[in-house]
Design a protein around this motif. Structure first.
Motif, PDB file in Angstrom:
ATOM      1  N   ILE A 225       0.851  -1.193   0.000  1.00 35.62           N
ATOM      2  CA  ILE A 225       0.000   0.000   0.000  1.00 35.62           C
ATOM      3  C   ILE A 225       0.890   1.247   0.000  1.00 35.62           C
ATOM      4  O   ILE A 225       0.666   2.182   0.753  1.00 35.62           O
ATOM      5  CB  ILE A 225      -1.053  -0.068   1.138  1.00 35.62           C
ATOM      6  N   TYR A 226       1.958   1.178  -0.797  1.00 35.41           N
ATOM      7  CA  TYR A 226       2.835   2.339  -1.070  1.00 35.41           C
ATOM      8  C   TYR A 226       3.694   2.729   0.122  1.00 35.41           C
ATOM      9  O   TYR A 226       4.333   3.779   0.123  1.00 35.41           O
ATOM     10  CB  TYR A 226       2.011   3.534  -1.601  1.00 35.41           C
ATOM     11  N   GLY A 227       3.719   1.876   1.151  1.00 34.39           N
ATOM     12  CA  GLY A 227       4.555   2.122   2.322  1.00 34.39           C
ATOM     13  C   GLY A 227       5.822   1.283   2.262  1.00 34.39           C
ATOM     14  O   GLY A 227       6.080   0.595   1.269  1.00 34.39           O
ATOM     15  N   PRO A 228       6.619   1.339   3.327  1.00 33.19           N
ATOM     16  CA  PRO A 228       7.904   0.633   3.327  1.00 33.19           C
ATOM     17  C   PRO A 228       7.769  -0.885   3.511  1.00 33.19           C
ATOM     18  O   PRO A 228       6.727  -1.372   3.940  1.00 33.19           O
ATOM     19  CB  PRO A 228       8.642   1.243   4.519  1.00 33.19           C
ATOM     20  N   THR A 229       8.837  -1.597   3.214  1.00 33.11           N
ATOM     21  CA  THR A 229       8.889  -3.045   3.447  1.00 33.11           C
ATOM     22  C   THR A 229       9.175  -3.301   4.925  1.00 33.11           C
ATOM     23  O   THR A 229       9.718  -2.451   5.630  1.00 33.11           O
ATOM     24  CB  THR A 229      10.016  -3.699   2.632  1.00 33.11           C
ATOM     25  N   GLY A 230       8.807  -4.494   5.369  1.00 28.32           N
ATOM     26  CA  GLY A 230       9.184  -4.928   6.720  1.00 28.32           C
ATOM     27  C   GLY A 230       8.232  -4.472   7.805  1.00 28.32           C
ATOM     28  O   GLY A 230       8.516  -4.639   8.987  1.00 28.32           O
ATOM     29  N   ILE A 231       7.103  -3.881   7.428  1.00 26.11           N
ATOM     30  CA  ILE A 231       6.135  -3.467   8.444  1.00 26.11           C
ATOM     31  C   ILE A 231       4.734  -3.855   7.966  1.00 26.11           C
ATOM     32  O   ILE A 231       4.445  -3.829   6.765  1.00 26.11           O
ATOM     33  CB  ILE A 231       6.231  -1.951   8.745  1.00 26.11           C
ATOM     34  N   GLY A 232       3.909  -4.230   8.900  1.00 24.24           N
ATOM     35  CA  GLY A 232       2.548  -4.617   8.548  1.00 24.24           C
ATOM     36  C   GLY A 232       1.657  -4.517   9.764  1.00 24.24           C
ATOM     37  O   GLY A 232       2.085  -4.068  10.838  1.00 24.24           O
ATOM     38  N   VAL A 233       0.433  -4.943   9.573  1.00 28.27           N
ATOM     39  CA  VAL A 233      -0.584  -4.738  10.612  1.00 28.27           C
ATOM     40  C   VAL A 233      -1.347  -6.030  10.882  1.00 28.27           C
ATOM     41  O   VAL A 233      -1.630  -6.805   9.968  1.00 28.27           O
ATOM     42  CB  VAL A 233      -1.574  -3.623  10.170  1.00 28.27           C
ATOM     43  N   LEU A 234      -1.623  -6.228  12.144  1.00 27.73           N
ATOM     44  CA  LEU A 234      -2.602  -7.229  12.559  1.00 27.73           C
ATOM     45  C   LEU A 234      -3.681  -6.471  13.320  1.00 27.73           C
ATOM     46  O   LEU A 234      -3.405  -5.910  14.393  1.00 27.73           O
ATOM     47  CB  LEU A 234      -1.941  -8.276  13.472  1.00 27.73           C
ATOM     48  N   TYR A 235      -4.875  -6.422  12.736  1.00 26.60           N
ATOM     49  CA  TYR A 235      -6.009  -5.895  13.484  1.00 26.60           C
ATOM     50  C   TYR A 235      -6.682  -7.086  14.150  1.00 26.60           C
ATOM     51  O   TYR A 235      -6.855  -8.148  13.526  1.00 26.60           O
ATOM     52  CB  TYR A 235      -7.016  -5.201  12.545  1.00 26.60           C
ATOM     53  N   GLY A 236      -7.080  -6.928  15.386  1.00 21.73           N
ATOM     54  CA  GLY A 236      -7.874  -7.960  16.063  1.00 21.73           C
ATOM     55  C   GLY A 236      -8.883  -7.289  16.963  1.00 21.73           C
ATOM     56  O   GLY A 236      -8.598  -6.247  17.570  1.00 21.73           O
ATOM     57  N   LYS A 237     -10.084  -7.868  17.037  1.00 18.74           N
ATOM     58  CA  LYS A 237     -11.065  -7.347  18.007  1.00 18.74           C
ATOM     59  C   LYS A 237     -10.422  -7.444  19.391  1.00 18.74           C
ATOM     60  O   LYS A 237      -9.800  -8.470  19.721  1.00 18.74           O
ATOM     61  CB  LYS A 237     -12.328  -8.199  17.976  1.00 18.74           C
ATOM     62  N   GLU A 238     -10.633  -6.416  20.183  1.00 24.17           N
ATOM     63  CA  GLU A 238      -9.976  -6.358  21.492  1.00 24.17           C
ATOM     64  C   GLU A 238     -10.269  -7.611  22.324  1.00 24.17           C
ATOM     65  O   GLU A 238      -9.380  -8.170  22.967  1.00 24.17           O
ATOM     66  CB  GLU A 238     -10.430  -5.086  22.222  1.00 24.17           C
ATOM     67  N   SER A 239     -11.538  -8.063  22.263  1.00 27.71           N
ATOM     68  CA  SER A 239     -11.920  -9.232  23.075  1.00 27.71           C
ATOM     69  C   SER A 239     -11.105 -10.455  22.663  1.00 27.71           C
ATOM     70  O   SER A 239     -10.726 -11.278  23.497  1.00 27.71           O
ATOM     71  CB  SER A 239     -13.413  -9.512  22.913  1.00 27.71           C
ATOM     72  N   TRP A 240     -10.807 -10.575  21.352  1.00 21.26           N
ATOM     73  CA  TRP A 240      -9.993 -11.700  20.896  1.00 21.26           C
ATOM     74  C   TRP A 240      -8.534 -11.529  21.316  1.00 21.26           C
ATOM     75  O   TRP A 240      -7.914 -12.471  21.810  1.00 21.26           O
ATOM     76  CB  TRP A 240     -10.072 -11.837  19.368  1.00 21.26           C
ATOM     77  N   LEU A 241      -7.998 -10.340  21.100  1.00 16.99           N
ATOM     78  CA  LEU A 241      -6.570 -10.135  21.421  1.00 16.99           C
ATOM     79  C   LEU A 241      -6.328 -10.342  22.916  1.00 16.99           C
ATOM     80  O   LEU A 241      -5.287 -10.847  23.326  1.00 16.99           O
ATOM     81  CB  LEU A 241      -6.114  -8.744  20.972  1.00 16.99           C
ATOM     82  N   GLU A 242      -7.307  -9.960  23.728  1.00 18.19           N
ATOM     83  CA  GLU A 242      -7.178 -10.176  25.176  1.00 18.19           C
ATOM     84  C   GLU A 242      -7.038 -11.663  25.491  1.00 18.19           C
ATOM     85  O   GLU A 242      -6.302 -12.052  26.391  1.00 18.19           O
ATOM     86  CB  GLU A 242      -8.406  -9.611  25.932  1.00 18.19           C
ATOM     87  N   ARG A 243      -7.772 -12.485  24.733  1.00 17.28           N
ATOM     88  CA  ARG A 243      -7.783 -13.939  25.014  1.00 17.28           C
ATOM     89  C   ARG A 243      -6.487 -14.634  24.615  1.00 17.28           C
ATOM     90  O   ARG A 243      -6.182 -15.720  25.110  1.00 17.28           O
ATOM     91  CB  ARG A 243      -8.910 -14.615  24.213  1.00 17.28           C
ATOM     92  N   LEU A 244      -5.783 -14.041  23.616  1.00 16.52           N
ATOM     93  CA  LEU A 244      -4.623 -14.741  23.047  1.00 16.52           C
ATOM     94  C   LEU A 244      -3.375 -14.518  23.891  1.00 16.52           C
ATOM     95  O   LEU A 244      -3.173 -13.439  24.448  1.00 16.52           O
ATOM     96  CB  LEU A 244      -4.363 -14.267  21.615  1.00 16.52           C
ATOM     97  N   PRO A 245      -2.507 -15.542  23.955  1.00 14.60           N
ATOM     98  CA  PRO A 245      -1.238 -15.377  24.672  1.00 14.60           C
ATOM     99  C   PRO A 245      -0.252 -14.597  23.809  1.00 14.60           C
ATOM    100  O   PRO A 245      -0.472 -14.451  22.602  1.00 14.60           O
ATOM    101  CB  PRO A 245      -0.754 -16.829  24.840  1.00 14.60           C
ATOM    102  N   PRO A 246       0.863 -14.098  24.386  1.00 17.13           N
ATOM    103  CA  PRO A 246       1.874 -13.443  23.557  1.00 17.13           C
ATOM    104  C   PRO A 246       2.437 -14.414  22.532  1.00 17.13           C
ATOM    105  O   PRO A 246       2.352 -15.637  22.701  1.00 17.13           O
ATOM    106  CB  PRO A 246       2.964 -13.053  24.558  1.00 17.13           C
ATOM    107  N   TYR A 247       3.009 -13.829  21.469  1.00 21.09           N
ATOM    108  CA  TYR A 247       3.603 -14.637  20.397  1.00 21.09           C
ATOM    109  C   TYR A 247       5.103 -14.775  20.636  1.00 21.09           C
ATOM    110  O   TYR A 247       5.654 -15.861  20.569  1.00 21.09           O
ATOM    111  CB  TYR A 247       3.318 -13.921  19.077  1.00 21.09           C
TER     112      TYR A 247
END
Ligand code: PLP
Length: 403
Positions: A225-247
């Motif tokens: 999307i015309y931005g730099p390499t090596g960066i990206g996004v993970l959107y997650g609903k807050e309720s889901w991200l709260e449930r998940l352990p760290p990566y």
């Protein structure tokens, strides 16, 4: 859309290749960068650079402000409710690996099923296969019709009591198919199943609102999307991200560490171990500003005209077979001509200054479904022109005559 003015924002488009003007038609692989993005990155290195979040000094605070402003920019761009829902990763691939790992640690047990489609990029297949090896989960695959559209009846029938995750691409990087994601998401939700949307190919072309889609997770890469390499996004609903352990573990993702145990940072930092690519996030924010100023609606309308023109020009070429004829299609044209090998076509077009992609496009299973080894792919974006499509069509004719 003043295309000449827009093209002048992208310095690379003015260069020559083999003494010919560059015709860059490999935008699905990566997009070129407008001057404002490159200069925004340079400017940050020249005058702001310092590690973020931890410093009390002026530069660190300024760099942190830019980094967090970029998160807010992404939040607005995709319509997320809170910055807690915007996690920075290295890109689409890392985002999906993160999700496969973290969902594998929480909701997926041996024998559970993950639904993907036949048109997925390898990055939405292999992470699940790695999980299948570790956890004994199974993949179920949504088929498609001859036009390259997902078969919704078959999709519906894949759901069963063991279905725990749906992970689908929004737009196919090979066929250009725009999948009816709202319908796909709603169907999954009626079965109580969360959905991951791979927006790598849709985010540069379509306006996306995660709230309106009610999607549980959405992932994309800045470089598409015309931005730099090596960066990206993970959107997650807050309720889901709260449930998940760290990566991953490390700095930034912790609240307190002792040898007896560690408490983790709040969202989104729980998923951002180590020094983040704070220069990249700023570059992404500048890119989002740039395309927002052009207007995603204007971009989509212009690209649609280009797609129609390119489809007409290419399908008029004798012996050319187009792969991907969905009713709703993004500006990607995959094709083969007679029995000319895609590598030969790509190499000869390159000599004419025309950059296209050839091969399997990181979608082996889709190639298997189509019964071919690979295609030539021209992927268009808003800085491309009808004249460039003419150059492509004439180039293909020329290669064809040579064979
Ligand atoms: N998903 C799709 C549909 C893609 O087209 C791509 C890249 O081509 C990816 C995922 C992987 O993106 P990245 O290599 O930036 O992680």
């Amino acid at each position: 859309m003043n295309i000449e003015k827009i093209r002048s924002d992208f310095p690379i488009l003015g260069r020559a290749v083999y003494g010919r003007p560059l015709v860059y038609l490999d935008n699905a692989a990566t997009t070129q960068k407008p001057r404002v993005v490159v200069e925004g990155i340079a400017e940050e290195y020249y005058s702001v650079n310092a590690n973020v979040h931890r410093g009390v000094h002026f530069l660190s605070q300024q760099a942190t402000a830019l980094h967090e402003a970029a998160r807010e920019r992404v939040r607005q761009f995709i319509g997320a409710r809170s910055i807690a829902e915007v996690v920075f990763t290295r890109g689409t691939t890392e985002s999906i690996n993160l999700l496969a790992f973290c969902l594998g640690e929480t909701i997926l047990q041996e024998g559970d099923e993950v639904i993907v489609s036949v048109m997925e990029h390898h990055s939405n297949i292999v992470p699940w296969q790695l999980l299948a090896t570790r956890k004994g989960i199974r993949l179920k695959v949504v088929p498609m019709n001859e036009a390259g559209e997902l078969q919704l009846d078959a999709y519906e029938q894949l759901f069963g009591p063991r279905t725990k995750v749906v992970s689908l691409t929004h737009v196919s990087n090979v066929l250009g198919t725009v999948n009816p994601v709202k319908k796909l998401i709603d169907t999954a939700h009626t079965h109580g199943v969360p959905v991951i949307l791979d927006a790598a190919q849709s985010i540069p072309h379509l306006s996306i609102d995660v709230g309106a889609l009610d999607v549980d997770f959405l992932v994309f890469s800045a470089h598409k999307i015309y931005g730099p390499t090596g960066i990206g996004v993970l959107y997650g609903k807050e309720s889901w991200l709260e449930r998940l352990p760290p990566y991953q573990g490390g700095g930034e993702m912790i609240k307190h560490v002792s040898f007896e145990g560690t408490t983790f940072n709040e969202l989104p930092f729980k998923f951002e171990a180590g020094t983040p690519d704070y220069i990249g996030t700023h570059g992404l924010a500048v890119a989002l500003d740039y395309i927002s100023a052009l207007g995603l609606e204007n971009i989509a309308a212009y690209e649609h005209q280009l797609l129609l023109y390119a489809t007409e020009r290419l399908t008029a070429i004798e012996g050319l077979r187009l792969y991907g004829e969905a009713a709703d299609k993004s500006s990607v044209l995959s094709f083969l001509v007679d029995d000319i090998h895609p590598f030969d076509m790509g190499t000869l077009l390159d000599r004419l200054g025309i950059a296209v992609r050839t091969g399997h496009h990181c979608a082996y299973p889709l190639m298997q479904r189509l019964g071919i080894e690979g295609t030539v792919r021209a992927s268009l974006t808003f800085y491309n022109t009808q004249a460039e499509i003419d150059a492509l069509a004439e180039g293909i004719e020329r290669v064809r005559r040579m064979f």
